[in-house]
Design a protein around this motif. Sequence first.
Motif, mmCIF file in Angstrom:
data_model
loop_
_atom_site.group_PDB
_atom_site.id
_atom_site.type_symbol
_atom_site.label_atom_id
_atom_site.label_comp_id
_atom_site.label_asym_id
_atom_site.label_seq_id
_atom_site.Cartn_x
_atom_site.Cartn_y
_atom_site.Cartn_z
ATOM 1 N N THR A 264 -15.716 -4.323 -8.844
ATOM 2 C CA THR A 264 -14.659 -5.140 -9.450
ATOM 3 C C THR A 264 -13.301 -4.477 -9.274
ATOM 4 O OG1 THR A 264 -16.235 -5.986 -11.059
ATOM 5 C CG2 THR A 264 -13.898 -6.257 -11.570
ATOM 6 N N GLU A 265 -13.215 -3.189 -9.598
ATOM 7 C CA GLU A 265 -11.943 -2.468 -9.469
ATOM 8 C C GLU A 265 -11.466 -2.454 -8.017
ATOM 9 O OE1 GLU A 265 -13.969 -0.995 -13.177
ATOM 10 O OE2 GLU A 265 -14.611 -1.499 -11.147
ATOM 11 N N LYS A 266 -12.396 -2.240 -7.086
ATOM 12 C CA LYS A 266 -12.028 -2.240 -5.662
ATOM 13 C C LYS A 266 -11.526 -3.614 -5.221
ATOM 14 C CE LYS A 266 -14.875 1.581 -4.206
ATOM 15 N NZ LYS A 266 -16.188 2.016 -3.858
ATOM 16 N N ALA A 267 -12.163 -4.666 -5.710
ATOM 17 C CA ALA A 267 -11.731 -6.023 -5.358
ATOM 18 C C ALA A 267 -10.320 -6.292 -5.878
ATOM 19 C CB ALA A 267 -12.709 -7.051 -5.915
ATOM 20 N N LEU A 268 -10.029 -5.852 -7.108
ATOM 21 C CA LEU A 268 -8.689 -6.058 -7.674
ATOM 22 C C LEU A 268 -7.642 -5.236 -6.924
ATOM 23 C CD1 LEU A 268 -9.630 -6.126 -11.469
ATOM 24 C CD2 LEU A 268 -9.130 -8.074 -9.968
ATOM 25 N N GLU A 269 -7.981 -4.012 -6.535
ATOM 26 C CA GLU A 269 -7.054 -3.195 -5.743
ATOM 27 C C GLU A 269 -6.786 -3.839 -4.389
ATOM 28 O OE1 GLU A 269 -8.919 0.654 -5.724
ATOM 29 O OE2 GLU A 269 -8.469 0.970 -7.862
ATOM 30 N N LYS A 270 -7.825 -4.419 -3.785
ATOM 31 C CA LYS A 270 -7.658 -5.095 -2.493
ATOM 32 C C LYS A 270 -6.717 -6.295 -2.629
ATOM 33 C CE LYS A 270 -10.175 -7.382 1.208
ATOM 34 N NZ LYS A 270 -11.470 -7.898 1.671
ATOM 35 N N ILE A 271 -6.854 -7.044 -3.712
ATOM 36 C CA ILE A 271 -5.971 -8.191 -3.948
ATOM 37 C C ILE A 271 -4.526 -7.719 -4.084
ATOM 38 C CG2 ILE A 271 -5.387 -10.006 -5.610
ATOM 39 C CD1 ILE A 271 -8.500 -10.176 -6.127
ATOM 40 N N ALA A 272 -4.305 -6.626 -4.834
ATOM 41 C CA ALA A 272 -2.945 -6.075 -4.965
ATOM 42 C C ALA A 272 -2.414 -5.623 -3.600
ATOM 43 C CB ALA A 272 -2.942 -4.912 -5.953
ATOM 44 N N ASP A 273 -3.267 -5.003 -2.793
ATOM 45 C CA ASP A 273 -2.849 -4.587 -1.440
ATOM 46 C C ASP A 273 -2.466 -5.783 -0.585
ATOM 47 O OD1 ASP A 273 -3.328 -1.935 -2.118
ATOM 48 O OD2 ASP A 273 -5.271 -1.833 -1.084
ATOM 49 N N GLN A 274 -3.228 -6.872 -0.701
ATOM 50 C CA GLN A 274 -2.903 -8.083 0.061
ATOM 51 C C GLN A 274 -1.550 -8.644 -0.368
ATOM 52 O OE1 GLN A 274 -6.560 -10.151 -0.964
ATOM 53 N NE2 GLN A 274 -7.257 -10.042 1.162
ATOM 54 N N ALA A 275 -1.256 -8.588 -1.658
ATOM 55 C CA ALA A 275 0.046 -9.053 -2.147
ATOM 56 C C ALA A 275 1.155 -8.178 -1.568
ATOM 57 C CB ALA A 275 0.086 -9.030 -3.677
ATOM 58 N N ARG A 276 0.934 -6.874 -1.519
ATOM 59 C CA ARG A 276 1.944 -5.961 -0.964
ATOM 60 C C ARG A 276 2.192 -6.218 0.526
ATOM 61 N NH1 ARG A 276 3.478 -2.406 -4.559
ATOM 62 N NH2 ARG A 276 2.045 -1.708 -6.192
ATOM 63 N N GLN A 277 1.188 -6.706 1.230
ATOM 64 C CA GLN A 277 1.368 -7.030 2.648
ATOM 65 C C GLN A 277 2.253 -8.260 2.834
ATOM 66 O OE1 GLN A 277 -2.567 -7.350 4.369
ATOM 67 N NE2 GLN A 277 -3.093 -5.262 3.768
ATOM 68 N N ARG A 278 2.290 -9.137 1.852
ATOM 69 C CA ARG A 278 3.067 -10.380 1.947
ATOM 70 C C ARG A 278 4.483 -10.249 1.398
ATOM 71 N NH1 ARG A 278 0.151 -15.535 1.978
ATOM 72 N NH2 ARG A 278 -1.971 -15.146 2.653
ATOM 73 N N TRP A 279 4.648 -9.446 0.351
ATOM 74 C CA TRP A 279 5.935 -9.320 -0.322
ATOM 75 C C TRP A 279 6.275 -7.853 -0.534
ATOM 76 C CZ3 TRP A 279 2.080 -12.614 -2.213
ATOM 77 C CH2 TRP A 279 2.346 -13.984 -2.066
ATOM 78 N N GLU A 280 7.567 -7.555 -0.586
ATOM 79 C CA GLU A 280 8.015 -6.209 -0.937
ATOM 80 C C GLU A 280 7.979 -6.113 -2.458
ATOM 81 O OE1 GLU A 280 11.961 -3.571 -0.241
ATOM 82 O OE2 GLU A 280 11.324 -4.894 1.387
ATOM 83 N N LEU A 281 7.079 -5.262 -2.968
ATOM 84 C CA LEU A 281 6.810 -5.225 -4.409
ATOM 85 C C LEU A 281 6.962 -3.827 -4.978
ATOM 86 C CD1 LEU A 281 3.612 -7.471 -4.408
ATOM 87 C CD2 LEU A 281 5.969 -8.168 -4.918
ATOM 88 N N GLY A 282 7.243 -3.792 -6.264
ATOM 89 C CA GLY A 282 7.235 -2.545 -7.014
ATOM 90 C C GLY A 282 5.849 -2.323 -7.584
#
Length: 152
Positions: A61-79
């Motif tokens: 579960t934690e790995k899946a959530l981290e992957k989702i956050a990584d995917q968001a970072r690939q699309r947008w410049e995020l803090g």
Amino acid sequence: MPKTVVLVQTEDFNIGELSERVRAEDATSGAIVTFTGIVRELENTDASLDALYLEHYPGMTEKALEKIADQARQRWELGNIVIAHRVGTLPLNENIVFVGVGSAHRVNAFEAAQFVMDYLKRDAPFWKKEISSQGESWVEQKQSDLDAAEDW
């Protein structure tokens, strides 16, 4: 350097404290968007909800959530990104999920927060059971949640 914080826990979370974690040590973010999901009454049924029971696959579960956050970072410049999700038995009006995203600009923060939530609903290994006045039943994944993630 922006951070990603992922928490999967049985205890309730403090929305203000999690919002501060999105903001912490990040002077580049001019926008912070947060979303909190809460246990609500059932719709379109005569049954009344007593609680939700959420089960997960620890570690995965934690790995899946981290992957989702990584995917968001690939699309947008995020803090900073903070994702907190509760498991166990949650009565009505309890917090379920928190997503917080920082970005230099509000559009990126809003879009990234929605993206994280849409992908979480589709890809994170959580299973939900409704405990109601009419008994218990596992909840199937909604087509609308699958469609929302596909829209990205």
